[in-house]
Motif scaffolding. Sequence first.
Motif: not given
Length: 263
Positions: A31-40, A77-95
């Motif tokens: 039930g978490v609202n999530v902003v996802i990210n990628g280059r493609d 900023q998009t996360t905060v604008d869309e959902f009014g805040g940010l509770d959890h940051l999960v960092t991942s990146a390609g190898g």
Amino acid sequence: MDLQLRGNTALVTASSSGLGKASATALVREGVNVVINGRDESRLEAAKAEIETAGSGEVVAQPGDLTAKADIRQLVQTTVDEFGGLDHLVTSAGGPPSGPFLETDDDDWYQAYDLLVMSVVRLAREAEPHLRDGDGGTIVTITSRSVKEAIDSLVLSNSVRMGVIGLEKTLSTEFAPEIRANAVLPGPHETDRIRDLVEQSVERGEYDSYEAGLEARGSNVPVGRIGDPMGLGNTVAFLSSPCSGFINGVAVPIDGGVGSSNL
């Protein structure tokens, strides 16, 4: 088990595929609202359509390059604008690219450092005030089991990812008690990259089927198989939740026991 995350907001980077995508999916299931990210962008939109069917959490797709400072600022900023805040940051990146030390030049080192370490530095810096405003902010960094044991021909991952663990441990004290910081150290998982490698092996005639190739890749893992990305995603969701509220500053191997390090 209810992880008590419903209505929270998370930003998960490099989440259009692989372990980042699995982490976003696990959070949306809770039930978490999530902003996802990628280059493609097309791949990112396809991931959004799939992830948002997993649960009640809303999903917003924000393209961006993790080596670009402006893109990282926009992600937060998009996360905060869309959902009014940010509770959890999960960092991942390609190898970073594979290869032995003597075939790795200065540009390779700088690019790997920018992608793997500075992306987390910049994300944590941008996210910190928002994470601190909530009722229990968390940071979970997805790195690699290579921080425990060097892996042949992965000199960049072996070396540079250690900096992420040092950063995570530092943040676990400097940001406490409002924000907890932990890391997960994946071993072999059935990601797109592994699937491609297995399919190539089948095409070369090394295995009779995809299933046989996948089984061979998991033959040295004590649990008898390689990992399901959702298993790691579920661990990320747990570490983001109040249910893990006394876990802070740890690096958790998720490798089926394939590592031989005592610590």
